[in-house]
Design a protein around this motif. Structure first.
Motif, PDB file in Angstrom:
ATOM      1  N   MET A 104      20.041 -18.764 -16.311  1.00 41.75           N
ATOM      2  CA  MET A 104      19.577 -17.759 -17.254  1.00 41.75           C
ATOM      3  C   MET A 104      18.184 -18.162 -17.751  1.00 41.75           C
ATOM      4  N   ILE A 105      17.324 -17.197 -17.835  1.00 48.43           N
ATOM      5  CA  ILE A 105      15.971 -17.428 -18.329  1.00 48.43           C
ATOM      6  C   ILE A 105      15.842 -16.751 -19.690  1.00 48.43           C
ATOM      7  N   LYS A 106      15.504 -17.534 -20.679  1.00 48.83           N
ATOM      8  CA  LYS A 106      15.336 -17.019 -22.041  1.00 48.83           C
ATOM      9  C   LYS A 106      14.063 -16.166 -22.101  1.00 48.83           C
ATOM     10  N   ALA A 107      14.131 -15.060 -22.807  1.00 50.41           N
ATOM     11  CA  ALA A 107      12.969 -14.167 -22.946  1.00 50.41           C
ATOM     12  C   ALA A 107      11.858 -14.848 -23.737  1.00 50.41           C
ATOM     13  N   PRO A 108      10.619 -14.693 -23.287  1.00 49.40           N
ATOM     14  CA  PRO A 108       9.503 -15.215 -24.083  1.00 49.40           C
ATOM     15  C   PRO A 108       9.327 -14.366 -25.342  1.00 49.40           C
ATOM     16  N   LEU A 109       8.665 -14.917 -26.325  1.00 48.31           N
ATOM     17  CA  LEU A 109       8.370 -14.153 -27.535  1.00 48.31           C
ATOM     18  C   LEU A 109       7.144 -13.274 -27.300  1.00 48.31           C
ATOM     19  N   PRO A 110       7.147 -12.064 -27.820  1.00 48.58           N
ATOM     20  CA  PRO A 110       5.954 -11.225 -27.719  1.00 48.58           C
ATOM     21  C   PRO A 110       4.780 -11.882 -28.438  1.00 48.58           C
ATOM     22  N   HIS A 111       3.574 -11.575 -28.008  1.00 47.98           N
ATOM     23  CA  HIS A 111       2.375 -12.166 -28.621  1.00 47.98           C
ATOM     24  C   HIS A 111       2.236 -11.788 -30.097  1.00 47.98           C
ATOM     25  N   ASN A 112       2.813 -10.654 -30.479  1.00 51.10           N
ATOM     26  CA  ASN A 112       2.697 -10.158 -31.854  1.00 51.10           C
ATOM     27  C   ASN A 112       4.021 -10.298 -32.617  1.00 51.10           C
ATOM     28  N   GLU A 113       4.767 -11.355 -32.334  1.00 48.40           N
ATOM     29  CA  GLU A 113       6.112 -11.516 -32.880  1.00 48.40           C
ATOM     30  C   GLU A 113       6.165 -11.427 -34.409  1.00 48.40           C
ATOM     31  N   ALA A 114       5.237 -12.051 -35.109  1.00 44.54           N
ATOM     32  CA  ALA A 114       5.272 -12.017 -36.576  1.00 44.54           C
ATOM     33  C   ALA A 114       5.114 -10.590 -37.097  1.00 44.54           C
ATOM     34  N   LYS A 115       4.186  -9.830 -36.535  1.00 48.92           N
ATOM     35  CA  LYS A 115       3.990  -8.436 -36.958  1.00 48.92           C
ATOM     36  C   LYS A 115       5.188  -7.576 -36.567  1.00 48.92           C
ATOM     37  N   ARG A 116       5.748  -7.848 -35.402  1.00 50.24           N
ATOM     38  CA  ARG A 116       6.909  -7.109 -34.928  1.00 50.24           C
ATOM     39  C   ARG A 116       8.101  -7.312 -35.871  1.00 50.24           C
ATOM     40  N   LEU A 117       8.344  -8.571 -36.250  1.00 48.89           N
ATOM     41  CA  LEU A 117       9.446  -8.875 -37.165  1.00 48.89           C
ATOM     42  C   LEU A 117       9.221  -8.266 -38.542  1.00 48.89           C
ATOM     43  N   LYS A 118       7.988  -8.269 -39.008  1.00 47.93           N
ATOM     44  CA  LYS A 118       7.682  -7.645 -40.302  1.00 47.93           C
ATOM     45  C   LYS A 118       7.969  -6.148 -40.242  1.00 47.93           C
ATOM     46  N   ALA A 119       7.569  -5.505 -39.158  1.00 42.30           N
ATOM     47  CA  ALA A 119       7.824  -4.066 -39.010  1.00 42.30           C
ATOM     48  C   ALA A 119       9.325  -3.790 -38.994  1.00 42.30           C
ATOM     49  N   SER A 130      19.733  -1.088 -30.254  1.00 38.30           N
ATOM     50  CA  SER A 130      19.665  -2.529 -30.474  1.00 38.30           C
ATOM     51  C   SER A 130      18.338  -2.901 -31.138  1.00 38.30           C
ATOM     52  N   LEU A 131      18.428  -3.610 -32.247  1.00 30.99           N
ATOM     53  CA  LEU A 131      17.239  -4.078 -32.955  1.00 30.99           C
ATOM     54  C   LEU A 131      17.134  -5.580 -32.769  1.00 30.99           C
ATOM     55  N   VAL A 132      15.984  -6.026 -32.288  1.00 31.82           N
ATOM     56  CA  VAL A 132      15.796  -7.435 -31.938  1.00 31.82           C
ATOM     57  C   VAL A 132      15.168  -8.171 -33.109  1.00 31.82           C
ATOM     58  N   ASP A 133      16.003  -8.969 -33.781  1.00 35.28           N
ATOM     59  CA  ASP A 133      15.591  -9.769 -34.925  1.00 35.28           C
ATOM     60  C   ASP A 133      15.125 -11.144 -34.430  1.00 35.28           C
ATOM     61  N   GLY A 145       2.944   1.229 -33.682  1.00 38.00           N
ATOM     62  CA  GLY A 145       2.794   0.371 -32.513  1.00 38.00           C
ATOM     63  C   GLY A 145       3.769  -0.774 -32.321  1.00 38.00           C
ATOM     64  N   GLN A 146       4.497  -1.167 -33.337  1.00 37.56           N
ATOM     65  CA  GLN A 146       5.389  -2.323 -33.202  1.00 37.56           C
ATOM     66  C   GLN A 146       6.698  -1.931 -32.509  1.00 37.56           C
ATOM     67  N   VAL A 147       7.152  -2.786 -31.605  1.00 36.60           N
ATOM     68  CA  VAL A 147       8.409  -2.573 -30.895  1.00 36.60           C
ATOM     69  C   VAL A 147       9.506  -3.345 -31.629  1.00 36.60           C
ATOM     70  N   VAL A 148      10.539  -2.626 -32.061  1.00 37.46           N
ATOM     71  CA  VAL A 148      11.586  -3.270 -32.864  1.00 37.46           C
ATOM     72  C   VAL A 148      12.904  -3.433 -32.118  1.00 37.46           C
ATOM     73  N   GLY A 149      13.037  -2.825 -30.960  1.00 37.89           N
ATOM     74  CA  GLY A 149      14.273  -2.937 -30.204  1.00 37.89           C
ATOM     75  C   GLY A 149      14.296  -1.973 -29.050  1.00 37.89           C
ATOM     76  N   THR A 150      15.524  -1.569 -28.656  1.00 41.44           N
ATOM     77  CA  THR A 150      15.674  -0.658 -27.526  1.00 41.44           C
ATOM     78  C   THR A 150      16.825   0.316 -27.759  1.00 41.44           C
ATOM     79  N   LEU A 151      16.751   1.413 -27.042  1.00 43.16           N
ATOM     80  CA  LEU A 151      17.926   2.222 -26.769  1.00 43.16           C
ATOM     81  C   LEU A 151      18.294   1.815 -25.355  1.00 43.16           C
ATOM     82  N   CYS A 152      19.460   1.226 -25.200  1.00 42.22           N
ATOM     83  CA  CYS A 152      19.811   0.713 -23.879  1.00 42.22           C
ATOM     84  C   CYS A 152      21.161   1.228 -23.417  1.00 42.22           C
ATOM     85  N   ILE A 153      21.284   1.293 -22.109  1.00 45.17           N
ATOM     86  CA  ILE A 153      22.542   1.655 -21.478  1.00 45.17           C
ATOM     87  C   ILE A 153      22.920   0.536 -20.518  1.00 45.17           C
TER      88      ILE A 153
END
Length: 167
Positions: free
Chosen positions: A1-16, A50-53, A124-132
């Motif tokens: 399993m490969i762990k997902a890298p953090l987005p470059h804007n992780e702090a702003k994404r989490l704040k949003a 799904s909201l990615v915290d 512009g911030q990505v907070v999660g997904t609608l996934c199937i």
């Protein structure tokens, strides 16, 4: 399993995400209607908002995994989608080195197929997904991606409406 890298804007994404004041809130019919419709439209057993915290993915809406409220971020498919900043499609998780030995692939709920459309807020911030997800491999074409994207847009509108009501 490969762990997902953090987005470059992780702090702003989490704040949003936190500014939405939605994490750990009760289920809401308006989100459940969308995930339920997505599951029926794609004939899949699982559909999530799904909201990615920071350390978890939390489900605002869950169709087919109602017994689960969240999972660790480091095993989440959605964490990969958020890091990629585009729709993620995994036709067969057992053939993808990022997920082949993932506990959610080799154990319950036995995910084989995943498609996640990004929940990108109006600023512009990505907070999660609608996934199937499905328990069998699947193909996913451009029309499927467009339909999932349209449903994702409904989720984003509801998130933004909720944010306006809280502000």
């Amino acid at each position: 399993m490969i762990k997902a890298p953090l987005p470059h804007n992780e702090a702003k994404r989490l704040k949003a995400l936190r500014d939405l004041v939605i994490l750990d809130t009760p289920p809401e019919a308006r989100f459940d209607r969308i995930s339920s419709f997505a599951a029926r439209e794609f004939n899949v057993p699982i559909a999530l908002v799904s909201l990615v915290d920071q350390d978890r993915q939390w489900f605002k809406s869950s169709f087919g995994m109602e017994d689960m409220q969240e999972t660790p971020r480091d095993i989440s498919f959605c964490g990969h989608a958020v890091a990629m900043a585009r729709t993620l499609v995994v036709p067969d998780a057992l053939k993808d080195p990022r997920f082949a030995d993932n506990p959610m692939v080799v154990g319950q709920p036995y995910i084989r197929f995943y498609a996640g459309a990004l929940l990108r807020l109006p600023y512009g911030q990505v907070v999660g997904t609608l996934c199937i997800m499905d328990r069998r491999p699947r193909d996913f074409d451009r029309l499927d991606e467009a339909i999932l994207g349209g449903l994702r847009d409904l989720v984003v509108e509801e998130l933004f409406r909720r944010e306006e009501a809280v502000s």
